[in-house]
Scaffold this active site. Structure first.
Site, mmCIF file in Angstrom:
data_model
loop_
_atom_site.group_PDB
_atom_site.id
_atom_site.type_symbol
_atom_site.label_atom_id
_atom_site.label_comp_id
_atom_site.label_asym_id
_atom_site.label_seq_id
_atom_site.Cartn_x
_atom_site.Cartn_y
_atom_site.Cartn_z
ATOM 1 N N ASP A 1 -14.937 19.866 1.607
ATOM 2 C CA ASP A 1 -15.629 19.953 2.998
ATOM 3 C C ASP A 1 -15.789 18.602 3.686
ATOM 4 O O ASP A 1 -16.588 17.798 3.039
ATOM 5 C CB ASP A 1 -17.027 20.557 2.690
ATOM 6 C CG ASP A 1 -18.071 20.719 3.882
ATOM 7 O OD1 ASP A 1 -17.500 19.960 5.012
ATOM 8 O OD2 ASP A 1 -18.975 21.518 4.004
ATOM 9 N N ARG B 1 -9.262 39.041 17.109
ATOM 10 C CA ARG B 1 -9.790 38.872 15.596
ATOM 11 C C ARG B 1 -8.626 38.329 14.603
ATOM 12 O O ARG B 1 -8.862 37.926 13.683
ATOM 13 C CB ARG B 1 -10.329 40.339 15.075
ATOM 14 C CG ARG B 1 -10.816 40.307 13.594
ATOM 15 C CD ARG B 1 -11.500 41.609 13.298
ATOM 16 N NE ARG B 1 -10.725 42.845 13.486
ATOM 17 C CZ ARG B 1 -9.655 43.338 13.143
ATOM 18 N NH1 ARG B 1 -9.112 42.504 12.015
ATOM 19 N NH2 ARG B 1 -9.227 44.452 13.353
ATOM 20 N N LYS C 1 -20.142 20.678 14.135
ATOM 21 C CA LYS C 1 -20.434 19.311 14.090
ATOM 22 C C LYS C 1 -19.838 18.229 14.934
ATOM 23 O O LYS C 1 -19.685 18.420 16.054
ATOM 24 C CB LYS C 1 -20.737 18.932 12.689
ATOM 25 C CG LYS C 1 -21.327 20.086 11.815
ATOM 26 C CD LYS C 1 -22.895 20.393 12.143
ATOM 27 C CE LYS C 1 -23.348 21.918 11.516
ATOM 28 N NZ LYS C 1 -23.075 21.532 9.893
ATOM 29 N N TYR D 1 -24.054 21.080 0.612
ATOM 30 C CA TYR D 1 -24.728 21.500 2.006
ATOM 31 C C TYR D 1 -25.233 23.066 1.666
ATOM 32 O O TYR D 1 -24.700 23.843 0.575
ATOM 33 C CB TYR D 1 -23.599 22.070 3.002
ATOM 34 C CG TYR D 1 -24.175 22.679 4.204
ATOM 35 C CD1 TYR D 1 -25.014 22.240 5.139
ATOM 36 C CD2 TYR D 1 -23.790 24.330 4.428
ATOM 37 C CE1 TYR D 1 -25.372 23.038 6.281
ATOM 38 C CE2 TYR D 1 -24.093 24.843 5.223
ATOM 39 C CZ TYR D 1 -25.144 24.296 6.162
ATOM 40 O OH TYR D 1 -25.692 24.984 7.335
#
Ligand SMILES: *Cc1c(COP(=O)(O)O)cnc(C)c1O
Length: 380
Positions: free
Chosen positions: A174, A48, A199, A102
């Site tokens: 982004d 984590r 992506k 987005y």
């Protein structure tokens, strides 16, 4: 030695000497590690805390690819976006964000941001003269996408980065659509670069992952929050992302070229009225995109001339395009943003943004562009 992007994809950040002489970095599928005297919580080795060897190698490689000091991987693109925003924008502070974002980022700004005590004002990226008026004393950050989704606009990114610098704002971008192969926002002054690595970076439609690439100074504020919010990528997903990224340059080069061929062909399609691709001379931001980008990426959109029902029937007949959201993988995908990424936005606002029901978005994969074009002409 100064090396090129293609070389960095393969070699940057790799562990040398190789672990147990393995050429491919093994998956360190261990949640915890022996304590070795770390005195900062964030340095304890634990999945984590994003610091297993699989995380660290990816971070070094991505920083080199995005030309930033440091980078971290996250559990998803939204994990990167929400963590970066919540760690750099404080309670009571304000963000200026581009209006056609987005869908997930848009929902986060509209729905979650106010509940967390942060505020946002959206601006039209064609009306940057307005920015000055929208500034507030508590404005902390400006947020944009390097190619907007789904309308594929390219804002005047140099001007936005300059505005941020002059006003003392953090500039966050982004960069998912171009991928670092086509564009490195840090080289024109952006402070924080984000990706949905789901992506192009991964490219194989089999994981979700995200990236935050920035300066050491900003990263010191981001990592503790990331470690608390828990958006950490599993080592096995790190391995898949690492493997996918090694072929980014060959995939992206092909997808740049192929999408350009498909876009040019669709201009002649009898049932299509408007093809949008930053590489087309008719794109309103073509000159800017040419100046900023190495290539125009694999995403294009068009408007269908007939009814939504006819369009849906045609889309279902396509042989080589899966009807699915998401993008950037080896398979070509096709979707109507009104029913997928932008379905959460009320119809009126959606149409005001230019997202009509007959707007179609294509992610061009690695198939032969000639076959893709033939499929679109035969079935739409
Ligand atoms: C997909 C996408 C995201 C969200 O990424 P996830 O990996 O799905 O969380 C953010 N920004 C853009 C531009 C995207 O295409």
């Amino acid at each position: 030695m100064e090396t090129q992007f293609e070389t960095d994809l393969i070699h940057a950040g790799e562990m040398k000497p190789f672990v147990e002489r393995a050429i491919s970095l093994p998956i360190f599928q261990s949640s915890t590690y022996e304590y070795s005297g770390e005195d900062d919580y964030n340095d304890i080795r634990y999945i984590r805390l994003n610091n297993t060897p699989n995380h660290l190698v990816l971070g070094h490689k991505l920083a080199q690819l995005e030309k930033t000091e440091v980078a971290v991987v996250t559990a998803s693109g939204m994990g990167a976006i929400s963590t970066a925003l919540l760690s750099l924008v404080g309670h009571g502070e304000h963000v200026l964000a581009q209006s056609d974002l987005y869908g997930g980022s848009d929902h986060f700004f509209r729905g979650d941001f106010p509940r967390f005590g942060r505020s946002v004002t959206f601006f039209d990226n064609e009306k940057l003269d307005d920015l000055e008026k929208l500034l507030r004393p508590e404005t902390r950050l400006i947020y944009v996408e390097s190619i907007s989704n789904p309308l594929l606009k390219v804002p005047d990114l140099k001007r936005i980065a300059r505005f941020a610098r002059e006003k003392g704002l953090i500039s966050m971008i982004d960069n998912t659509f171009p991928s670092p192969f086509n564009f490195n926002p840090a080289t024109i002054g952006f402070g924080v670069v984000l990706h949905s690595a789901t992506k192009y970076l991964n490219g194989h439609t089999d994981i979700v992952a995200g990236v935050i690439a920035t300066s050491k100074e900003q990263m010191r504020k981001i990592v503790p929050v990331l470690n608390h919010l828990g958006a950490s990528l599993d080592p096995h997903a790190c391995f898949l992302l690492h493997r996918g990224m090694k072929t980014l340059s060959v995939r992206m080069r092909w997808q740049n070229e192929s999408a350009s061929k498909v876009a040019h062909a669709l201009v002649e399609h009898p049932h299509i009225s408007k093809v949008t691709y930053p590489g087309l001379k008719t794109h309103p931001n073509h000159a800017r995109a040419t100046e900023l980008f190495r290539g125009f990426s694999g995403m294009l959109t068009f408007e269908y001339k007939g009814t939504v029902d006819d369009l849906d029937r045609g889309l279902k007949k396509l042989k080589l395009f899966a009807l699915a959201p998401s993008l950037g993988g080896v398979e070509s995908l096709i979707t109507r943003p009104a029913t997928t990424s932008h379905s959460g936005i009320p119809t009126k606002e959606r149409e005001a943004l230019g997202v009509k029901d007959t707007l179609v978005r294509v992610s061009v994969g690695l198939e032969s562009p000639e076959d893709l074009i033939a499929d679109l002409f035969a079935n739409l």
